[in-house]
Scaffold this motif. Sequence first.
Motif, PDB file in Angstrom:
ATOM      1  N   LEU A 128       0.813  -1.216   0.000  1.00  0.00           N
ATOM      2  CA  LEU A 128       0.000   0.000   0.000  1.00  0.00           C
ATOM      3  C   LEU A 128       0.847   1.268   0.000  1.00  0.00           C
ATOM      4  CD1 LEU A 128      -2.759  -1.207   2.455  1.00  0.00           C
ATOM      5  CD2 LEU A 128      -2.987  -0.868  -0.007  1.00  0.00           C
ATOM      6  N   ALA A 129       2.082   1.160   0.469  1.00  0.00           N
ATOM      7  CA  ALA A 129       2.951   2.341   0.534  1.00  0.00           C
ATOM      8  C   ALA A 129       3.319   2.872  -0.845  1.00  0.00           C
ATOM      9  CB  ALA A 129       4.222   2.011   1.314  1.00  0.00           C
ATOM     10  N   THR A 130       3.195   2.047  -1.869  1.00  0.00           N
ATOM     11  CA  THR A 130       3.595   2.491  -3.208  1.00  0.00           C
ATOM     12  C   THR A 130       2.625   3.506  -3.800  1.00  0.00           C
ATOM     13  OG1 THR A 130       2.426   0.627  -4.235  1.00  0.00           O
ATOM     14  CG2 THR A 130       4.741   0.297  -3.643  1.00  0.00           C
ATOM     15  N   ASP A 131       1.350   3.462  -3.391  1.00  0.00           N
ATOM     16  CA  ASP A 131       0.340   4.316  -4.024  1.00  0.00           C
ATOM     17  C   ASP A 131      -0.466   5.176  -3.057  1.00  0.00           C
ATOM     18  OD1 ASP A 131       0.736   3.487  -6.754  1.00  0.00           O
ATOM     19  OD2 ASP A 131      -0.170   1.577  -6.198  1.00  0.00           O
ATOM     20  N   HIS A 132      -0.195   5.072  -1.764  1.00  0.00           N
ATOM     21  CA  HIS A 132      -0.993   5.810  -0.784  1.00  0.00           C
ATOM     22  C   HIS A 132      -0.085   6.447   0.267  1.00  0.00           C
ATOM     23  CE1 HIS A 132      -3.712   2.749  -2.470  1.00  0.00           C
ATOM     24  NE2 HIS A 132      -4.670   3.634  -2.263  1.00  0.00           N
ATOM     25  N   ARG A 133      -0.639   7.448   0.897  1.00  0.00           N
ATOM     26  CA  ARG A 133       0.040   8.057   2.040  1.00  0.00           C
ATOM     27  C   ARG A 133      -0.306   7.231   3.278  1.00  0.00           C
ATOM     28  NH1 ARG A 133       2.230  12.668   4.143  1.00  0.00           N
ATOM     29  NH2 ARG A 133       1.613  13.204   6.269  1.00  0.00           N
ATOM     30  N   LEU A 134       0.704   6.703   3.939  1.00  0.00           N
ATOM     31  CA  LEU A 134       0.474   5.863   5.110  1.00  0.00           C
ATOM     32  C   LEU A 134       0.802   6.620   6.391  1.00  0.00           C
ATOM     33  CD1 LEU A 134       1.892   2.359   4.084  1.00  0.00           C
ATOM     34  CD2 LEU A 134      -0.313   3.417   3.550  1.00  0.00           C
ATOM     35  N   VAL A 135      -0.099   6.504   7.351  1.00  0.00           N
ATOM     36  CA  VAL A 135       0.079   7.157   8.650  1.00  0.00           C
ATOM     37  C   VAL A 135      -0.082   6.116   9.745  1.00  0.00           C
ATOM     38  CG1 VAL A 135      -0.671   8.995  10.197  1.00  0.00           C
ATOM     39  CG2 VAL A 135      -0.916   9.273   7.718  1.00  0.00           C
ATOM     40  N   LEU A 136       0.884   5.989  10.609  1.00  0.00           N
ATOM     41  CA  LEU A 136       0.760   5.122  11.779  1.00  0.00           C
ATOM     42  C   LEU A 136       0.106   5.944  12.888  1.00  0.00           C
ATOM     43  CD1 LEU A 136       1.565   2.241  12.811  1.00  0.00           C
ATOM     44  CD2 LEU A 136       3.441   3.388  13.994  1.00  0.00           C
ATOM     45  N   ILE A 137      -1.016   5.464  13.385  1.00  0.00           N
ATOM     46  CA  ILE A 137      -1.746   6.184  14.431  1.00  0.00           C
ATOM     47  C   ILE A 137      -1.881   5.247  15.617  1.00  0.00           C
ATOM     48  CG2 ILE A 137      -3.838   7.467  15.001  1.00  0.00           C
ATOM     49  CD1 ILE A 137      -4.347   7.765  11.991  1.00  0.00           C
ATOM     50  N   THR A 138      -1.163   5.535  16.683  1.00  0.00           N
ATOM     51  CA  THR A 138      -1.118   4.642  17.831  1.00  0.00           C
ATOM     52  C   THR A 138      -1.165   5.438  19.117  1.00  0.00           C
ATOM     53  OG1 THR A 138       0.156   2.861  18.882  1.00  0.00           O
ATOM     54  CG2 THR A 138       1.414   4.633  17.851  1.00  0.00           C
ATOM     55  N   LYS A 139      -1.610   4.787  20.168  1.00  0.00           N
ATOM     56  CA  LYS A 139      -1.616   5.424  21.487  1.00  0.00           C
ATOM     57  C   LYS A 139      -0.789   4.574  22.446  1.00  0.00           C
ATOM     58  CE  LYS A 139      -6.112   3.349  22.575  1.00  0.00           C
ATOM     59  NZ  LYS A 139      -7.540   3.621  22.808  1.00  0.00           N
ATOM     60  N   GLY A 140      -0.364   5.170  23.526  1.00  0.00           N
ATOM     61  CA  GLY A 140       0.472   4.465  24.481  1.00  0.00           C
ATOM     62  C   GLY A 140       1.649   5.316  24.903  1.00  0.00           C
ATOM     63  N   ASP A 141       2.607   4.674  25.570  1.00  0.00           N
ATOM     64  CA  ASP A 141       3.801   5.386  26.039  1.00  0.00           C
ATOM     65  C   ASP A 141       4.646   5.808  24.845  1.00  0.00           C
ATOM     66  OD1 ASP A 141       3.193   4.917  28.771  1.00  0.00           O
ATOM     67  OD2 ASP A 141       4.014   2.901  28.608  1.00  0.00           O
ATOM     68  N   LEU A 142       5.028   7.084  24.807  1.00  0.00           N
ATOM     69  CA  LEU A 142       5.771   7.627  23.675  1.00  0.00           C
ATOM     70  C   LEU A 142       7.046   6.839  23.399  1.00  0.00           C
ATOM     71  CD1 LEU A 142       6.279   9.810  21.523  1.00  0.00           C
ATOM     72  CD2 LEU A 142       7.348  11.199  23.328  1.00  0.00           C
ATOM     73  N   LEU A 143       7.888   6.664  24.407  1.00  0.00           N
ATOM     74  CA  LEU A 143       9.171   5.996  24.188  1.00  0.00           C
ATOM     75  C   LEU A 143       8.984   4.543  23.788  1.00  0.00           C
ATOM     76  CD1 LEU A 143      11.310   7.437  27.145  1.00  0.00           C
ATOM     77  CD2 LEU A 143      11.336   8.112  24.737  1.00  0.00           C
ATOM     78  N   ASP A 144       8.000   3.877  24.385  1.00  0.00           N
ATOM     79  CA  ASP A 144       7.761   2.473  24.069  1.00  0.00           C
ATOM     80  C   ASP A 144       7.256   2.312  22.642  1.00  0.00           C
ATOM     81  OD1 ASP A 144       7.601  -0.299  24.626  1.00  0.00           O
ATOM     82  OD2 ASP A 144       5.454  -0.117  25.027  1.00  0.00           O
ATOM     83  N   GLN A 145       6.353   3.185  22.212  1.00  0.00           N
ATOM     84  CA  GLN A 145       5.846   3.085  20.850  1.00  0.00           C
ATOM     85  C   GLN A 145       6.933   3.400  19.830  1.00  0.00           C
ATOM     86  OE1 GLN A 145       3.348   1.274  21.845  1.00  0.00           O
ATOM     87  NE2 GLN A 145       2.054   2.106  20.245  1.00  0.00           N
ATOM     88  N   SER A 166      10.378  -2.774  14.541  1.00  0.00           N
ATOM     89  CA  SER A 166       9.516  -3.454  13.577  1.00  0.00           C
ATOM     90  C   SER A 166      10.096  -3.463  12.171  1.00  0.00           C
ATOM     91  CB  SER A 166       8.138  -2.783  13.533  1.00  0.00           C
ATOM     92  OG  SER A 166       8.196  -1.526  12.868  1.00  0.00           O
ATOM     93  N   GLY A 167      10.933  -2.481  11.862  1.00  0.00           N
ATOM     94  CA  GLY A 167      11.470  -2.363  10.515  1.00  0.00           C
ATOM     95  C   GLY A 167      10.494  -1.779   9.520  1.00  0.00           C
ATOM     96  N   LEU A 168       9.358  -1.270  10.005  1.00  0.00           N
ATOM     97  CA  LEU A 168       8.341  -0.705   9.124  1.00  0.00           C
ATOM     98  C   LEU A 168       8.364   0.816   9.087  1.00  0.00           C
ATOM     99  CD1 LEU A 168       5.266  -2.934  10.140  1.00  0.00           C
ATOM    100  CD2 LEU A 168       6.841  -3.270   8.217  1.00  0.00           C
ATOM    101  N   GLY A 169       9.148   1.424   9.940  1.00  0.00           N
ATOM    102  CA  GLY A 169       9.093   2.874  10.107  1.00  0.00           C
ATOM    103  C   GLY A 169       9.268   3.667   8.831  1.00  0.00           C
ATOM    104  N   GLU A 170      10.195   3.247   7.968  1.00  0.00           N
ATOM    105  CA  GLU A 170      10.489   4.005   6.754  1.00  0.00           C
ATOM    106  C   GLU A 170       9.352   3.942   5.736  1.00  0.00           C
ATOM    107  OE1 GLU A 170      12.958   0.494   4.377  1.00  0.00           O
ATOM    108  OE2 GLU A 170      14.036   2.139   5.352  1.00  0.00           O
ATOM    109  N   LEU A 171       8.402   3.040   5.929  1.00  0.00           N
ATOM    110  CA  LEU A 171       7.289   2.914   4.990  1.00  0.00           C
ATOM    111  C   LEU A 171       6.155   3.882   5.283  1.00  0.00           C
ATOM    112  CD1 LEU A 171       7.182  -0.991   4.843  1.00  0.00           C
ATOM    113  CD2 LEU A 171       8.074   0.552   3.094  1.00  0.00           C
ATOM    114  N   PHE A 172       6.195   4.507   6.453  1.00  0.00           N
ATOM    115  CA  PHE A 172       5.128   5.435   6.831  1.00  0.00           C
ATOM    116  C   PHE A 172       5.539   6.873   6.531  1.00  0.00           C
ATOM    117  CE2 PHE A 172       4.027   1.696   9.284  1.00  0.00           C
ATOM    118  CZ  PHE A 172       2.641   1.676   9.152  1.00  0.00           C
ATOM    119  N   ASP A 173       4.593   7.617   5.979  1.00  0.00           N
ATOM    120  CA  ASP A 173       4.846   9.028   5.690  1.00  0.00           C
ATOM    121  C   ASP A 173       4.839   9.867   6.951  1.00  0.00           C
ATOM    122  OD1 ASP A 173       4.791   9.218   2.580  1.00  0.00           O
ATOM    123  OD2 ASP A 173       3.085   7.947   3.094  1.00  0.00           O
TER     124      ASP A 173
END
Length: 232
Positions: free
Chosen positions: A114-131, A138-145
């Motif tokens: 989905l990252a090839t054609d859409h803007r991806l946003v990770l939306i999460t709640k919880g402890d800032l440092l832990d998230q 996870s190795g997914l960070g670079e895929l999110f805009d």
Amino acid sequence: MARNLLTIGFDADDTLWHNERFFQLTQERFAELLSDFTEPDHLMARLLDAERRNLGHYGFGIKGFVLSMIETAIEVTEERVPASVIRQLVDAGQEMLRHPIELLPHAREAVEKLATDHRLVLITKGDLLDQERKLAQSGLGELFDSVEIVSDKTPQTYARIFDASGGTDRALMVGNSLKSDVLPAIKVGAHGVYVPHSLTWALEQAEPPKTEPLYHHIDDLAGLAPLVQTLD
């Protein structure tokens, strides 16, 4: 060619990687430590009450969970809980904060596709440092805009994030929590995609809006890209 969907929001915990099972394991340990003082079912009910009561003070995440366990231990033992038990609860929380990340099936493939054609946003709640730690591992960070670590997921949260990315009517939110990921996103006009997880915290449960046209259900993330294709 113009696309109907511009932005796809992803929840993190128990949508992209395992999370709740570590809370469950710690709760089992909590019950063992307090077994001389109360029955497990009563203890879990008291803990859930404490978590619900403390959300406004501590927010979501491991730190608030540990503080709620300590508070519950003090209450059910009438302030007789041994210091050694408190020490073990703190240690359990620190172990949870160090636990390695394990992606859920199809998570990487779904995000990459989905990252090839859409803007991806990770939306999460919880402890800032832990998230931040979990996202980095996870190795997914670079895929999110962009990444949004929020105190809570409300309709206003989604309206703010999606309006800045092309509008709520061209956005989709995917997650394992009907209460936090799906219902508030739908309320502001975005698509909501429910991906059930075998373990869901009691405070995140809600009834699915089955007659709502913006509501979608997929069994796992393998079904996300085909669904998005039908909406595009």
